[in-house]
Design an enzyme around this catalytic site. Structure first.
Site, PDB file in Angstrom:
ATOM      1  N   SER A  15       8.201 -14.333   1.186  1.00  0.00           N
ATOM      2  CA  SER A  15       7.077 -13.692   0.506  1.00  0.00           C
ATOM      3  C   SER A  15       7.506 -12.870  -0.703  1.00  0.00           C
ATOM      4  O   SER A  15       6.886 -12.933  -1.771  1.00  0.00           O
ATOM      5  CB  SER A  15       6.319 -12.805   1.493  1.00  0.00           C
ATOM      6  OG  SER A  15       5.820 -13.570   2.573  1.00  0.00           O
ATOM      7  N   CYS A  43       7.912 -14.422   7.683  1.00  0.00           N
ATOM      8  CA  CYS A  43       6.521 -14.045   7.961  1.00  0.00           C
ATOM      9  C   CYS A  43       5.653 -15.267   8.246  1.00  0.00           C
ATOM     10  O   CYS A  43       4.953 -15.331   9.244  1.00  0.00           O
ATOM     11  CB  CYS A  43       5.951 -13.255   6.790  1.00  0.00           C
ATOM     12  SG  CYS A  43       4.216 -12.801   7.004  1.00  0.00           S
ATOM     13  N   CYS A  48       4.911 -12.877  11.119  1.00  0.00           N
ATOM     14  CA  CYS A  48       3.550 -12.318  11.107  1.00  0.00           C
ATOM     15  C   CYS A  48       2.450 -13.337  11.389  1.00  0.00           C
ATOM     16  O   CYS A  48       1.556 -13.096  12.204  1.00  0.00           O
ATOM     17  CB  CYS A  48       3.253 -11.671   9.752  1.00  0.00           C
ATOM     18  SG  CYS A  48       4.646 -11.054   8.824  1.00  0.00           S
ATOM     19  N   LYS A  51       2.676 -15.172  14.849  1.00  0.00           N
ATOM     20  CA  LYS A  51       2.556 -14.087  15.838  1.00  0.00           C
ATOM     21  C   LYS A  51       1.099 -13.637  15.968  1.00  0.00           C
ATOM     22  O   LYS A  51       0.599 -13.420  17.075  1.00  0.00           O
ATOM     23  CB  LYS A  51       3.455 -12.928  15.409  1.00  0.00           C
ATOM     24  CG  LYS A  51       3.462 -11.692  16.316  1.00  0.00           C
ATOM     25  CD  LYS A  51       2.417 -10.655  15.903  1.00  0.00           C
ATOM     26  CE  LYS A  51       2.539 -10.167  14.495  1.00  0.00           C
ATOM     27  NZ  LYS A  51       3.661  -9.304  14.231  1.00  0.00           N
ATOM     28  N   TYR A 103       2.129 -22.785  -0.530  1.00  0.00           N
ATOM     29  CA  TYR A 103       3.182 -22.142  -1.322  1.00  0.00           C
ATOM     30  C   TYR A 103       3.783 -23.132  -2.319  1.00  0.00           C
ATOM     31  O   TYR A 103       4.045 -22.790  -3.485  1.00  0.00           O
ATOM     32  CB  TYR A 103       4.279 -21.579  -0.416  1.00  0.00           C
ATOM     33  CG  TYR A 103       3.979 -20.210   0.118  1.00  0.00           C
ATOM     34  CD1 TYR A 103       3.872 -19.123  -0.747  1.00  0.00           C
ATOM     35  CD2 TYR A 103       3.810 -19.983   1.476  1.00  0.00           C
ATOM     36  CE1 TYR A 103       3.600 -17.854  -0.273  1.00  0.00           C
ATOM     37  CE2 TYR A 103       3.540 -18.719   1.973  1.00  0.00           C
ATOM     38  CZ  TYR A 103       3.431 -17.658   1.092  1.00  0.00           C
ATOM     39  OH  TYR A 103       3.157 -16.401   1.563  1.00  0.00           O
ATOM     40  N   ALA A 119      22.200 -21.596  -1.753  1.00  0.00           N
ATOM     41  CA  ALA A 119      22.848 -21.074  -2.950  1.00  0.00           C
ATOM     42  C   ALA A 119      23.982 -20.125  -2.604  1.00  0.00           C
ATOM     43  O   ALA A 119      23.880 -19.317  -1.681  1.00  0.00           O
ATOM     44  CB  ALA A 119      21.821 -20.345  -3.816  1.00  0.00           C
ATOM     45  N   TYR A 187       9.262  -3.236  17.662  1.00  0.00           N
ATOM     46  CA  TYR A 187       7.897  -3.766  17.636  1.00  0.00           C
ATOM     47  C   TYR A 187       7.850  -5.259  17.977  1.00  0.00           C
ATOM     48  O   TYR A 187       6.873  -5.720  18.594  1.00  0.00           O
ATOM     49  CB  TYR A 187       7.228  -3.473  16.292  1.00  0.00           C
ATOM     50  CG  TYR A 187       7.725  -4.285  15.125  1.00  0.00           C
ATOM     51  CD1 TYR A 187       7.104  -5.482  14.782  1.00  0.00           C
ATOM     52  CD2 TYR A 187       8.794  -3.862  14.348  1.00  0.00           C
ATOM     53  CE1 TYR A 187       7.537  -6.238  13.715  1.00  0.00           C
ATOM     54  CE2 TYR A 187       9.238  -4.606  13.277  1.00  0.00           C
ATOM     55  CZ  TYR A 187       8.612  -5.793  12.955  1.00  0.00           C
ATOM     56  OH  TYR A 187       9.061  -6.533  11.892  1.00  0.00           O
ATOM     57  N   ILE A 188       8.876  -6.028  17.619  1.00  0.00           N
ATOM     58  CA  ILE A 188       8.861  -7.454  17.942  1.00  0.00           C
ATOM     59  C   ILE A 188       8.882  -7.654  19.455  1.00  0.00           C
ATOM     60  O   ILE A 188       8.135  -8.471  20.004  1.00  0.00           O
ATOM     61  CB  ILE A 188      10.051  -8.175  17.289  1.00  0.00           C
ATOM     62  CG1 ILE A 188       9.936  -8.115  15.764  1.00  0.00           C
ATOM     63  CG2 ILE A 188      10.130  -9.623  17.762  1.00  0.00           C
ATOM     64  CD1 ILE A 188      11.150  -8.662  15.034  1.00  0.00           C
ATOM     65  N   GLU A 191       5.499  -6.596  21.019  1.00  0.00           N
ATOM     66  CA  GLU A 191       4.426  -7.530  20.653  1.00  0.00           C
ATOM     67  C   GLU A 191       4.504  -8.802  21.481  1.00  0.00           C
ATOM     68  O   GLU A 191       3.497  -9.250  22.058  1.00  0.00           O
ATOM     69  CB  GLU A 191       4.517  -7.873  19.163  1.00  0.00           C
ATOM     70  CG  GLU A 191       4.055  -6.767  18.240  1.00  0.00           C
ATOM     71  CD  GLU A 191       4.173  -7.126  16.771  1.00  0.00           C
ATOM     72  OE1 GLU A 191       3.454  -6.531  15.951  1.00  0.00           O
ATOM     73  OE2 GLU A 191       5.011  -8.003  16.430  1.00  0.00           O
ATOM     74  N   ARG A 208      17.151  -0.424  26.327  1.00  0.00           N
ATOM     75  CA  ARG A 208      18.451   0.231  26.509  1.00  0.00           C
ATOM     76  C   ARG A 208      18.297   1.671  26.973  1.00  0.00           C
ATOM     77  O   ARG A 208      19.095   2.173  27.750  1.00  0.00           O
ATOM     78  CB  ARG A 208      19.241   0.204  25.201  1.00  0.00           C
ATOM     79  CG  ARG A 208      19.846  -1.126  24.841  1.00  0.00           C
ATOM     80  CD  ARG A 208      20.859  -1.000  23.725  1.00  0.00           C
ATOM     81  NE  ARG A 208      20.318  -0.318  22.556  1.00  0.00           N
ATOM     82  CZ  ARG A 208      20.730   0.874  22.131  1.00  0.00           C
ATOM     83  NH1 ARG A 208      21.680   1.523  22.775  1.00  0.00           N
ATOM     84  NH2 ARG A 208      20.202   1.425  21.054  1.00  0.00           N
ATOM     85  N   ASP A 314      13.882  -7.724   3.370  1.00  0.00           N
ATOM     86  CA  ASP A 314      14.650  -7.420   4.577  1.00  0.00           C
ATOM     87  C   ASP A 314      16.158  -7.425   4.350  1.00  0.00           C
ATOM     88  O   ASP A 314      16.898  -6.777   5.092  1.00  0.00           O
ATOM     89  CB  ASP A 314      14.313  -8.437   5.676  1.00  0.00           C
ATOM     90  CG  ASP A 314      12.899  -8.267   6.214  1.00  0.00           C
ATOM     91  OD1 ASP A 314      12.145  -7.449   5.649  1.00  0.00           O
ATOM     92  OD2 ASP A 314      12.546  -8.964   7.177  1.00  0.00           O
ATOM     93  N   ARG A 330       6.845  -8.039  -7.150  1.00  0.00           N
ATOM     94  CA  ARG A 330       5.976  -8.024  -8.320  1.00  0.00           C
ATOM     95  C   ARG A 330       6.350  -6.903  -9.282  1.00  0.00           C
ATOM     96  O   ARG A 330       6.404  -7.099 -10.503  1.00  0.00           O
ATOM     97  CB  ARG A 330       4.515  -7.888  -7.873  1.00  0.00           C
ATOM     98  CG  ARG A 330       3.975  -9.156  -7.223  1.00  0.00           C
ATOM     99  CD  ARG A 330       2.604  -8.951  -6.627  1.00  0.00           C
ATOM    100  NE  ARG A 330       2.097 -10.210  -6.070  1.00  0.00           N
ATOM    101  CZ  ARG A 330       1.088 -10.279  -5.218  1.00  0.00           C
ATOM    102  NH1 ARG A 330       0.484  -9.171  -4.798  1.00  0.00           N
ATOM    103  NH2 ARG A 330       0.684 -11.453  -4.765  1.00  0.00           N
ATOM    104  N   VAL A 355       1.128  -1.689  11.119  1.00  0.00           N
ATOM    105  CA  VAL A 355       0.401  -2.043  12.342  1.00  0.00           C
ATOM    106  C   VAL A 355       1.338  -2.794  13.283  1.00  0.00           C
ATOM    107  O   VAL A 355       2.132  -3.617  12.841  1.00  0.00           O
ATOM    108  CB  VAL A 355      -0.847  -2.894  12.018  1.00  0.00           C
ATOM    109  CG1 VAL A 355      -1.379  -3.579  13.269  1.00  0.00           C
ATOM    110  CG2 VAL A 355      -1.935  -2.038  11.391  1.00  0.00           C
ATOM    111  N   HIS A 456     -21.024   5.698  12.677  1.00  0.00           N
ATOM    112  CA  HIS A 456     -21.269   5.753  14.119  1.00  0.00           C
ATOM    113  C   HIS A 456     -22.036   4.527  14.584  1.00  0.00           C
ATOM    114  O   HIS A 456     -22.940   4.064  13.897  1.00  0.00           O
ATOM    115  CB  HIS A 456     -22.085   7.012  14.442  1.00  0.00           C
ATOM    116  CG  HIS A 456     -22.315   7.214  15.902  1.00  0.00           C
ATOM    117  ND1 HIS A 456     -21.329   7.640  16.771  1.00  0.00           N
ATOM    118  CD2 HIS A 456     -23.428   7.032  16.650  1.00  0.00           C
ATOM    119  CE1 HIS A 456     -21.817   7.726  17.989  1.00  0.00           C
ATOM    120  NE2 HIS A 456     -23.094   7.357  17.942  1.00  0.00           N
ATOM    121  N   GLU A 461     -14.469   6.897  13.408  1.00  0.00           N
ATOM    122  CA  GLU A 461     -15.188   8.125  13.053  1.00  0.00           C
ATOM    123  C   GLU A 461     -14.484   9.363  13.616  1.00  0.00           C
ATOM    124  O   GLU A 461     -14.621  10.466  13.090  1.00  0.00           O
ATOM    125  CB  GLU A 461     -16.629   8.071  13.547  1.00  0.00           C
ATOM    126  CG  GLU A 461     -16.805   8.135  15.053  1.00  0.00           C
ATOM    127  CD  GLU A 461     -18.276   8.109  15.466  1.00  0.00           C
ATOM    128  OE1 GLU A 461     -19.007   9.051  15.101  1.00  0.00           O
ATOM    129  OE2 GLU A 461     -18.682   7.141  16.144  1.00  0.00           O
TER     130      GLU A 461
END
Length: 497
Positions: A15, A43, A48, A51, A103, A119, A187-188, A191, A208, A314, A330, A355, A456, A461
């Site tokens: 990405s 991803c 992502c 998953k 892509y 490469a 988190y992996i 999840e 651990r 990463d 970008r 998240v 509400h 809220e």
């Protein structure tokens, strides 16, 4: 282009690399992306995207098992047992393949060359690319970006490597395992443990130390721990990790460092962390320096120790999130190839909303309470918390303490009570976090939160009604104050003259 084959070569078709390449091409530069695997990186292919598909399937299963009968539907428990794993896998894989194609088409439209192969650096302007057919091509570029990402780390241990799967391997499973051991506290791990548990596996989570997500705010890690236990996940604590794995009668026997043994596992999924993909790059030939953990060393502008070589995502080990890499890519191309206004462009790694797709989901941004205290001092911190059952569970005819709970925390600092941390675990927290992320990036205070009228009935809220509503210091982080019923600011219009 001064005699080079390309203005800009990107190593890695994930990405971040793709985003940077396409932005550079938009400025009229000749750009190529070198990728040895499927386009989209971790991803899209093993992260992502697939998953989230599996999380969605698990969420449907949870609703059928636990919620549907409260709303008058019958047969939910039986419906979960009809899960067609091969059908789900085929649909998920087809979706990923479609994204790979999108892509590729995007490269064509943007004018970016899609170069297939691996490469390695010859020098700081030259790359040798080994193609899929074994052929070798030499390419030169004025500037080169390394965006090769990372991969799952499999720790050493007797019989470990040959008897486990990684988080990547999870997406190759041809059937739902009856018994799964998930190793890891990040988190992996939580999840995938949640997905397997909700879909019907017996799940053992091996950590651990004492609990999972230790780097998250204690409110989050403690609440998730309780919810996983309630959902039926077996948590093995303070194990020190995995010492060895044996196979007996087709089942795996897992022995931890402290000597505990788990029997009868169909799958052992290792998710203790990720490491950068740098070994094959020959970075030393280009003078690119690494950190002690083998991440590429970069400054705030994504520049490496070599003037014309850059790195992001990463492989740098900063904020390892897909949207972060996209933004960094970008901004880098804006700075390198864009107009004068972008000459100092860079991305911010502060206040990044995150998240975690657990069951229930987690949304978080900013400092944890311990980190806020360490940074500002306890005397300068004010914390607001809330714990409640979402209205979704309102009609459930069960003891109130047994209803799933949402937990929220606002961490405020200074006399103006600037919001420096926001943490939520509970139904819908994934979708509410983006908007609050904008608010924190703009410097919102507790009074700014209070000035927004609640929607509400929603869970979100609660974040704008915490504490004694409207009694926080009358301070705003907004350019135009929204406090005390003030009118919103107006945009600056173009002159008609």
């Amino acid at each position: 282009m001064s005699g080079f084959d390309y203005d800009y070569l990107v190593i890695g078709g994930g990405s971040g690399g793709i985003a940077s390449a396409k932005r550079a091409a938009s400025y009229g530069k000749k750009v190529g992306v070198i990728e040895k695997d499927r386009l989209g990186g971790t991803c899209v292919n093993v992260g992502c995207v697939p998953k989230k598909v599996m999380w969605s399937a698990a969420t449907i299963a949870d609703a059928l098992k636990h919620d549907s009968h409260h709303y008058g539907f019958s047969g939910g428990e039986d419906a979960v047992k009809t899960l067609d794993w091969p059908k789900l896998k085929a649909a998920r894989d087809a979706y990923v393949k479609r994204l790979n194609g999108i892509y590729g088409n995007g490269f064509v439209k943007a004018g970016v060359d899609d170069i297939r192969g691996e490469a390695t650096f010859v020098d700081n302007n030259t790359l040798e690319v080994k193609g899929e057919d074994g052929s070798t091509t030499t390419l030169t570029a004025e500037r080169i970006l390394v965006a090769t990402g990372g991969r799952p780390h499999i720790p050493a241990g007797e019989g470990v490597v040959e008897n486990v799967i990684s988080s990547d391997g999870f997406f190759d499973l041809e059937e739902l395992p009856k018994v799964a051991v998930v190793v890891g506290a990040g988190y992996i791990a939580v999840e995938l443990a949640g997905v397997l548990n909700s879909l019907g596996s017996e799940v053992h989570l091996v950590v651990r130390k004492q609990k999972a997500l230790r780097e998250f705010d204690p409110l989050i890690s403690d609440a998730l721990d309780a919810e996983m236990i309630k959902a039926g996940v077996f948590i093995h604590r303070n194990t020190g990790g995995i010492a060895k794995i044996e196979v007996e009668n087709g089942k795996k026997i897992v022995t931890t460092v402290v000597g505990d043994t788990l029997y009868g596992a169909d799958v052992v999924l290792m998710a203790p962390g990720r490491i950068p993909n740098v070994e094959y790059l020959n970075l030393e030939k280009a003078g690119v320096e690494l950190t002690p953990k083998n991440h590429i060393k970069v400054d705030e502008y994504s520049s490496t120790s070599t003037d014309n070589i850059y790195a992001l995502g990463d492989v740098c080990g900063q904020v390892e999130l897909t949207p972060m890499a996209i933004a960094a890519g970008r901004r880098l191309s804006d700075r390198l190839f864009g107009p004068e206004q972008f000459k100092d462009a860079k991305v911010s790694y502060d206040l990044v909303p995150t998240v975690v797709f657990t069951h229930p989901t987690i949304g978080t941004i900013g400092l944890t309470e311990p980190k806020a205290i360490a940074k500002y001092g306890a005397e300068n911190i004010k914390v607001y918390t809330s714990r409640f059952a979402d209205s979704h569970y309102g009609i459930f005819q069960v003891d109130p303490d047994k209803k799933p709970k949402t937990h929220m925390k606002l961490i405020c600092a200074g006399e103006e009570e600037k919001v420096v941390g926001l943490h939520v675990i509970g139904k819908g927290s994934d979708e509410m976090m983006q908007g609050f992320g904008v608010a924190l990036k703009m410097g919102a205070t507790k009074a700014d939160f209070d000035s927004c009228v609640a929607i509400h009935p929603t869970a979100s809220e609660e974040l704008v009604t915490m504490g004694a509503w409207g009694t926080s210091p009358e301070a705003t982080g907004a350019k135009v104050s929204p406090l005390n019923g003030a009118a919103p600011g107006e945009p600056t219009l173009k002159s008609k003259i």
